[in-house]
Design an enzyme around this catalytic site. Structure first.
Site, PDB file in Angstrom:
ATOM      1  CB  CYS A   1     -13.170  40.468  -6.844  1.00 15.50           C
ATOM      2  SG  CYS A   1     -13.046  38.773  -7.451  1.00 15.50           S
TER       3      CYS A   1
ATOM      4  CB  CYS B   1     -11.390  34.117  -5.860  1.00 18.70           C
ATOM      5  SG  CYS B   1     -11.617  35.545  -6.943  1.00 18.70           S
TER       6      CYS B   1
ATOM      7  CE  LYS C   1       4.298   4.104   1.609  1.00 17.91           C
ATOM      8  NZ  LYS C   1       5.433   3.322   1.172  1.00 17.91           N
TER       9      LYS C   1
ATOM     10  N   PRO D   1       0.839  -1.195   0.000  1.00 19.40           N
ATOM     11  CG  PRO D   1      -0.591  -1.495   1.807  1.00 19.40           C
ATOM     12  CD  PRO D   1       0.696  -1.964   1.229  1.00 19.40           C
ATOM     13  CD  GLU D   2       3.517   3.086  -3.010  1.00 19.06           C
ATOM     14  OE1 GLU D   2       4.085   4.061  -2.519  1.00 19.06           O
ATOM     15  OE2 GLU D   2       4.071   2.009  -3.213  1.00 19.06           O
TER      16      GLU D   2
END
Ligand SMILES: [Zn+2]
Length: 302
Positions: free
Chosen positions: A251, A270, A55, A2-3
């Site tokens: 804005c 934004c 990990k 598993p990463e």
């Protein structure tokens, strides 16, 4: 094997299933864990949070008890509803944490141990958390150094990385970048130290303002009670998070959203208030159908 991102997703799923819930039973195939459980039972405690560090996967229970597992080659965590049939044989079970709504089962997890906050701190193989933004001993210098060590990371990912600074969740990540006028996809290395300082100060301010409301939920990502605009109107609580397609409160430009980083977390920003530093001369693209900016105010930090 598993990463890191798989472990991150496991931690996130486990956190959603278990956080805040009381453990109704705990079972383990490991004698060492069983011994600790006999002395200081897990059942009856609540799950404070689940996090990943590299990990490693850490499940924090109330009363200063932390279950630490490392997946190595074969380990995995499954989440079931009570009574649901497991997808792996019981002979592979190493630990079971049951609550009234979910049952989390660790299969073939080769490394598992209980820790207290103190023993975890002393352990040198498990990566440490970055400076705690809300901690009394917060070191801004250390936090800036840790940010700068990840120059190639996008700033929003670096802020979310608990090994850089501890405490920022996915909602605040977007809000902090907005209040400082920083594009969340900017590489850390493109931001001057003064800007990193501003980001950390904004982080501490926003989180301190929310600490009572968001008690305990340092990594979860719901918007329920968070407030960053200072407005009392609940619908005006957040600057950008969850506001894709709505007008920027400063804005009027339409807020954008994109998945970002490990685990593809939603990032809102934004494009007008938060331009990328690499292209300071370029005007942000006007989105088709967006109305002209309704008002413009200088965007500072805060
Ligand atoms: Zn704006």
């Amino acid at each position: 094997m598993p990463e890191g991102d798989t472990i991150f997703r496991s931690a996130r799923a486990l956190n959603l299933a278990l956080q805040g819930r009381q453990v109704t039973s705990f079972e383990t195939a490991y004698a060492q864990l069983a011994g600790v459980n006999d002395q200081a039972p897990v059942a009856g405690r609540a799950v404070e949070r689940v996090e990943s560090r590299g990990k490693w996967l850490l499940i924090h229970f109330t009363g200063d008890l932390i279950l630490v597992t490392h997946m190595l080659m074969s380990g995995s965590w499954h989440i079931y509803r009570p009574g649901e049939r497991w997808r792996r044989s019981r002979s592979h079970m190493r630990a079971v944490i049951a609550t009234s709504d979910f049952v989390a089962v660790a299969f073939d997890v080769p490394v598992a141990s209980f820790h207290t906050a103190r023993s975890l701190e002393r352990n040198t193989t498990i990566p440490r958390l970055g400076p705690d933004l809300l901690g009394g001993k917060f070191s801004e210098d250390e936090a800036i150094q840790r940010l700068q060590e990840r120059g190639d990371d996008e700033i929003a990912n670096a802020l979310l990385n608990q090994q850089v600074v501890a405490g920022i969740g996915n909602v605040f990540k977007s809000e902090i970048c907005f209040t400082c006028g920083v594009n969340p996809f900017a590489k850390v290395s493109t931001l001057p130290a003064a800007k990193l300082e501003q980001l950390l100060e904004a982080s501490r301010r926003l989180m301190a303002a929310n600490v009572n409301e968001g008690a305990g939920d340092r990594i979860v990502t719901y918007t329920g009670l968070r407030r960053t605009t200072g407005a009392d109107n609940p619908t005006a609580r957040l600057w950008v998070y969850g506001r894709r397609g709505k007008q920027c409160r400063r804005c009027g430009t339409l807020i954008l959203m994109r998945k970002q980083g490990v685990g593809a977390r939603s990032t809102y920003w934004c494009p007008e208030c938060q331009p990328l530093p690499e292209s300071p001369g370029l005007m942000p693209t006007q989105i088709e159908g967006s109305s002209a900016p309704i008002r413009r105010r200088k965007v500072g930090c805060g």
